[in-house]
Design an enzyme around this catalytic site. Structure first.
Site, PDB file in Angstrom:
ATOM      1  N   GLN A   1      -3.038   0.711   0.735  1.00  8.30           N
ATOM      2  CA  GLN A   1      -3.490   1.968   1.443  1.00  8.30           C
ATOM      3  C   GLN A   1      -2.633   3.202   1.326  1.00  8.30           C
ATOM      4  OE1 GLN A   1      -4.484   0.564   5.578  1.00  8.30           O
ATOM      5  NE2 GLN A   1      -6.698   0.539   5.180  1.00  8.30           N
TER       6      GLN A   1
ATOM      7  N   CYS B   1      -0.871  -6.723   1.081  1.00  7.43           N
ATOM      8  CA  CYS B   1      -2.039  -6.442   2.016  1.00  7.43           C
ATOM      9  C   CYS B   1      -2.621  -5.152   2.324  1.00  7.43           C
ATOM     10  CB  CYS B   1      -1.534  -7.234   3.473  1.00  7.43           C
ATOM     11  SG  CYS B   1      -2.951  -7.735   4.731  1.00  7.43           S
ATOM     12  N   HIS B   2      -2.333  -4.608   3.407  1.00  7.52           N
ATOM     13  CA  HIS B   2      -2.884  -3.287   3.358  1.00  7.52           C
ATOM     14  C   HIS B   2      -2.072  -2.014   3.206  1.00  7.52           C
ATOM     15  CE1 HIS B   2      -5.744  -5.419   5.867  1.00  7.52           C
ATOM     16  NE2 HIS B   2      -6.541  -4.383   6.304  1.00  7.52           N
ATOM     17  N   GLY B   3      -0.752  -2.649   2.826  1.00  9.67           N
ATOM     18  CA  GLY B   3       0.367  -1.687   2.230  1.00  9.67           C
ATOM     19  C   GLY B   3      -0.122  -0.829   1.048  1.00  9.67           C
TER      20      GLY B   3
END
Length: 190
Positions: free
Chosen positions: A122, A118-120
């Site tokens: 980033q 997911c946003h990991g």
């Protein structure tokens, strides 16, 4: 053979993306240590549950308390076999922590398995470890993947796919848990 896995979390980590992978890995006999900057073992982070309900973006609901089991300040990458980076809102500020970035860079430099969802990614982009690598993520993070030198791999419409590039296993969101964890276990046990 049991492995020792580090999971970095923070407040408002996505509940399913922390809890479910931890339980899957523990079910397989692996030890998962959860850490968070400025938190000690026995403390917890608040989680958020993100859902896909037909809106233009995911919705967010309160999740659970997720236990911190190890001391962030004492993390020694040499003691771990792999790293897990869940998504949610936590990665947007965890990537600002110099020690988090240092840990990620060291796992990458040592070619130890890294799972991010997911946003990991980033955090991966901020650490500069995506250069020349393919990476799946939540679609809103694709620009950071590209800016970090990575190649964005678009998920299936159902968001249930995972992508492996060497020691890096990435996925777009929690509907991908079966594919993501299966691929991560393959890399971990390979």
């Amino acid at each position: 053979m049991a492995k020792k896995i580090l999971m970095i979390v923070g407040d408002f980590v996505e509940d399913y993306e922390a809890m479910v992978p931890m339980q899957i890995l523990q079910t397989m006999g692996h030890q998962v240590d959860t850490v968070c900057p400025d938190k000690k073992p026995g403390e917890w982070v608040a989680t958020a549950i993100h859902d896909f309900e037909g809106h233009q973006t995911y919705s967010e609901k309160p999740g659970h308390r997720f236990a911190i089991t190890a001391d962030f300040e004492s993390v020694s990458v040499s003691e771990y076999d792999a790293l897990v980076l869940p998504g949610g809102r936590a990665p947007e500020y965890l990537r600002l922590n110099d020690r988090v970035i240092e840990i990620v860079k060291q796992f990458d430099a040592e070619q130890k398995p890294i799972a991010a969802i997911c946003h990991g990614p980033q955090i991966l982009a901020a650490a500069g470890v995506l250069v020349g690598k393919q990476c799946s993520c939540y679609p809103a993070v694709q620009y950071e993947v590209a800016a970090g030198g990575g190649q964005y791999i678009q998920p299936a419409a159902s968001m249930d796919s995972a992508h492996t590039h060497g020691h890096l296993v990435t996925a777009p969101a929690w509907p991908a848990h079966p594919a993501w964890m299966r691929a991560f276990l393959d890399v971990l046990e390979g």
